[in-house]
Design an enzyme around this catalytic site. Structure first.
Site, PDB file in Angstrom:
ATOM      1  N   GLU A  99     -15.168  32.327 -68.772  1.00 53.78           N
ATOM      2  CA  GLU A  99     -14.222  32.826 -69.900  1.00 53.78           C
ATOM      3  C   GLU A  99     -14.928  33.708 -70.770  1.00 53.78           C
ATOM      4  O   GLU A  99     -16.281  33.538 -71.100  1.00 53.78           O
ATOM      5  CB  GLU A  99     -13.799  31.542 -70.560  1.00 53.78           C
ATOM      6  CG  GLU A  99     -12.552  30.959 -69.808  1.00 53.78           C
ATOM      7  CD  GLU A  99     -11.805  29.905 -70.491  1.00 53.78           C
ATOM      8  OE1 GLU A  99     -10.594  30.528 -71.063  1.00 53.78           O
ATOM      9  OE2 GLU A  99     -11.973  28.799 -70.696  1.00 53.78           O
ATOM     10  N   CYS A 158     -17.591  37.905 -76.535  1.00 52.50           N
ATOM     11  CA  CYS A 158     -18.226  36.791 -76.431  1.00 52.50           C
ATOM     12  C   CYS A 158     -18.454  36.214 -75.020  1.00 52.50           C
ATOM     13  O   CYS A 158     -17.219  36.258 -74.429  1.00 52.50           O
ATOM     14  CB  CYS A 158     -17.442  35.619 -77.199  1.00 52.50           C
ATOM     15  SG  CYS A 158     -18.043  33.869 -77.108  1.00 52.50           S
ATOM     16  N   CYS A 196     -21.461  23.360 -68.604  1.00 57.42           N
ATOM     17  CA  CYS A 196     -22.747  23.373 -69.284  1.00 57.42           C
ATOM     18  C   CYS A 196     -23.373  21.873 -69.287  1.00 57.42           C
ATOM     19  O   CYS A 196     -22.444  21.016 -69.168  1.00 57.42           O
ATOM     20  CB  CYS A 196     -22.426  23.586 -70.869  1.00 57.42           C
ATOM     21  SG  CYS A 196     -24.100  23.656 -71.893  1.00 57.42           S
ATOM     22  N   CYS A 219     -23.249  18.681 -75.906  1.00 61.53           N
ATOM     23  CA  CYS A 219     -23.057  18.374 -77.257  1.00 61.53           C
ATOM     24  C   CYS A 219     -21.964  17.688 -77.626  1.00 61.53           C
ATOM     25  O   CYS A 219     -20.852  18.143 -76.920  1.00 61.53           O
ATOM     26  CB  CYS A 219     -23.207  19.949 -77.947  1.00 61.53           C
ATOM     27  SG  CYS A 219     -24.544  20.740 -77.607  1.00 61.53           S
ATOM     28  N   CYS A 268     -18.394  19.900 -78.441  1.00 59.57           N
ATOM     29  CA  CYS A 268     -18.161  20.949 -77.765  1.00 59.57           C
ATOM     30  C   CYS A 268     -17.301  20.775 -76.656  1.00 59.57           C
ATOM     31  O   CYS A 268     -17.519  19.884 -75.769  1.00 59.57           O
ATOM     32  CB  CYS A 268     -19.528  21.982 -77.452  1.00 59.57           C
ATOM     33  SG  CYS A 268     -19.106  23.198 -76.425  1.00 59.57           S
ATOM     34  N   CYS A 294     -14.778  29.150 -80.828  1.00 57.30           N
ATOM     35  CA  CYS A 294     -16.087  28.667 -80.310  1.00 57.30           C
ATOM     36  C   CYS A 294     -15.986  27.261 -79.924  1.00 57.30           C
ATOM     37  O   CYS A 294     -15.391  26.739 -80.596  1.00 57.30           O
ATOM     38  CB  CYS A 294     -16.992  28.422 -81.411  1.00 57.30           C
ATOM     39  SG  CYS A 294     -17.506  30.242 -82.428  1.00 57.30           S
TER      40      CYS A 294
HETATM   41  N1  SAH Z   1     -25.085  26.801 -75.704  1.00 55.47           N
HETATM   42  C1  SAH Z   1     -25.431  27.748 -76.863  1.00 55.47           C
HETATM   43  C2  SAH Z   1     -24.024  28.979 -76.825  1.00 55.47           C
HETATM   44  C3  SAH Z   1     -22.699  28.339 -76.796  1.00 55.47           C
HETATM   45  S1  SAH Z   1     -21.756  27.645 -77.962  1.00 55.47           S
HETATM   46  C4  SAH Z   1     -25.310  27.204 -78.261  1.00 55.47           C
HETATM   47  O1  SAH Z   1     -25.312  25.906 -78.232  1.00 55.47           O
HETATM   48  O2  SAH Z   1     -25.893  27.950 -79.325  1.00 55.47           O
HETATM   49  C5  SAH Z   1     -21.492  28.849 -79.279  1.00 55.47           C
HETATM   50  C6  SAH Z   1     -21.433  28.233 -80.470  1.00 55.47           C
HETATM   51  O3  SAH Z   1     -20.316  27.537 -80.814  1.00 55.47           O
HETATM   52  C7  SAH Z   1     -22.626  27.154 -80.924  1.00 55.47           C
HETATM   53  O4  SAH Z   1     -23.128  27.524 -82.358  1.00 55.47           O
HETATM   54  C8  SAH Z   1     -21.767  25.975 -80.725  1.00 55.47           C
HETATM   55  O5  SAH Z   1     -22.652  24.878 -81.297  1.00 55.47           O
HETATM   56  C9  SAH Z   1     -20.599  26.352 -81.471  1.00 55.47           C
HETATM   57  N2  SAH Z   1     -19.401  25.320 -80.961  1.00 55.47           N
HETATM   58  C10 SAH Z   1     -19.445  24.623 -80.080  1.00 55.47           C
HETATM   59  N3  SAH Z   1     -18.458  23.666 -80.210  1.00 55.47           N
HETATM   60  C11 SAH Z   1     -17.683  24.115 -81.157  1.00 55.47           C
HETATM   61  C12 SAH Z   1     -16.468  23.572 -82.072  1.00 55.47           C
HETATM   62  N4  SAH Z   1     -15.630  22.762 -81.135  1.00 55.47           N
HETATM   63  N5  SAH Z   1     -16.192  24.196 -83.125  1.00 55.47           N
HETATM   64  C13 SAH Z   1     -16.972  25.287 -83.678  1.00 55.47           C
HETATM   65  N6  SAH Z   1     -17.970  25.454 -83.075  1.00 55.47           N
HETATM   66  C14 SAH Z   1     -18.440  24.815 -81.749  1.00 55.47           C
END
Ligand code: SAH
Length: 364
Positions: A105, A118, A125, A129, A132, A352
């Site tokens: 995506e 983006c 992944c 986390c 996410c 995000c």
């Molecule tokens: N793995 C990398 C890049 C992908 S996520 C990283 O962690 O930086 C890109 C950004 O979106 C990261 O800062 C992540 O923490 C944030 N993110 C992930 N899930 C989210 C959510 N549900 N709401 C807001 N930001 C989120």
């Protein structure tokens, strides 16, 4: 497209034709695709693929039909399974499907002076986390350098015909903030950055690599020549809280991560961004704001606060607006530069951390 799979060297082959997308070939090896053609034809082809991408090989007007046929089936390493728009046409989300079934995506966002794409670096992944959406599905596979770059080329090709209203008609900025952890797939991410900067001519400064904190990956990025922007997803100012949100914190605790960010800052002379997904009652206290500001001041970093985009798979919620404001003000009051990220594409799950949810739920 026929049955396909991953061939030698991670090249996605279309089994119906036995041909790979030219984006799955290194830009320096394009001669191999059209071995009987003179060198200038290879240069013309490279320009079409990298500097002026087009949606179909038929549009590569200065190439003979035999060459267009040779490289255009397939031109892209994926099919476009879905295209969705939001924010009055200023946000577009694409779901690309690779021949082996992997989903990619990418989200295009138009602003007055920039057009930001983006992109994803992995299908799924492994970082898990807890807030996410992508993290909840687990890891599928690394994307190849060609698959990563092709997201940029596809968006550029699309913009030629359909610019976003009031925004530059080309991709001016790329952020690795889609699916995947870019520094867990560094060789392929490196290949993609090389293509963007050295071959397509983008500025390294306009590319942002966002990492959850893979410290050795930050050091590899330091070794490479490009002045890319580094974004570190911090989300918590102490390890006790951070390891509940980001399992990788156990391996690379905050101190080691901040040291790596400082090394990056010093080696590149580039300000690092600290990303902070703000979650209701989790990391939105005044104490966290003050501790975050102290870290940011220490390494002269810029803080980006992203209010949590709720996903059906994660329990964390977005704080009320007055709490978001209070948190941002507290960080600023303690001497850090901080911006509140606007949230694009929420209604199409393009924000995000939301990517992938709808497709996997089988909705349209
Ligand atoms: N793995 C990398 C890049 C992908 S996520 C990283 O962690 O930086 C890109 C950004 O979106 C990261 O800062 C992540 O923490 C944030 N993110 C992930 N899930 C989210 C959510 N549900 N709401 C807001 N930001 C989120």
């Amino acid at each position: 497209m026929g049955e396909a799979g991953i061939g030698p060297g991670g090249v996605t082959l279309d089994h119906a034709t036995g041909v790979a997308s030219p984006y799955q070939v290194e830009p320096g090896d394009l001669t191999g695709l059209i071995p009987d053609e003179p060198a200038y034809r290879v240069d013309q082809l490279r320009e079409w693929l990298y500097e002026h991408p087009v949606l179909s090989a038929d549009l590569m007007t200065n190439l003979p039909k035999s060459v267009r046929d040779r490289i255009g089936h397939p031109l892209w390493p994926f099919e476009v399974e879905r295209e969705q728009r939001a924010d009055d046409g200023r946000t577009i989300k694409w779901l690309f499907r690779c021949p082996d079934g992997a989903a990619i995506e990418a989200v295009l966002m138009g602003y007055p002076r920039r057009t930001t794409l983006c992109i994803s670096s992995q299908a799924g992944c492994a970082m898990a986390c807890t807030f996410c959406a992508t993290g909840q599905f687990g890891f599928e596979r690394h994307l190849t350098g060609g698959e990563i770059f092709a997201q940029v080329a596809y968006a550029s090709a699309h913009l030629r015909d359909h610019p976003l209203p009031g925004s530059p008609d080309r991709v001016t900025n790329v952020v690795f903030m889609g699916m995947g952890e870019p520094l867990a797939n560094y060789p392929n991410v490196r290949d993609a950055i090389h293509r963007m900067v050295d071959v397509a001519g983008m500025s390294g400064r306009s590319v942002t690599v966002s990492t959850v904190g893979v410290v050795p990956g930050i050091d590899r990025l330091i070794e490479d020549p490009w002045p890319v922007t580094l974004a570190v997803s911090l989300h918590a100012a102490d390890d006790h809280l951070r390891e509940q949100l980001v399992p990788l914190d156990r391996r690379y605790p905050i101190d080691s991560l901040i040291d790596a960010a400082r090394r990056y800052r010093e080696a590149k002379g580039r300000r690092v961004s600290l990303e902070w997904t703000l979650m209701d009652g989790v990391n939105d206290s005044a104490d966290q704001a003050r501790a975050l500001a102290a870290i940011a001041r220490e390494i002269d970093a810029h803080v980006n606060v992203i209010p949590m985009n709720p996903t059906p798979l994660a329990p964390q919620q977005r704080p009320p607006d007055d709490r978001i404001r209070a948190f941002v003000d507290e960080v600023a009051r303690h001497g850090a530069t901080v911006t509140l990220r606007d949230t694009r594409g929420v209604e199409i799950d393009a924000a995000c951390g939301q990517l992938r949810v709808r497709a996997e739920r089988g909705e349209t």
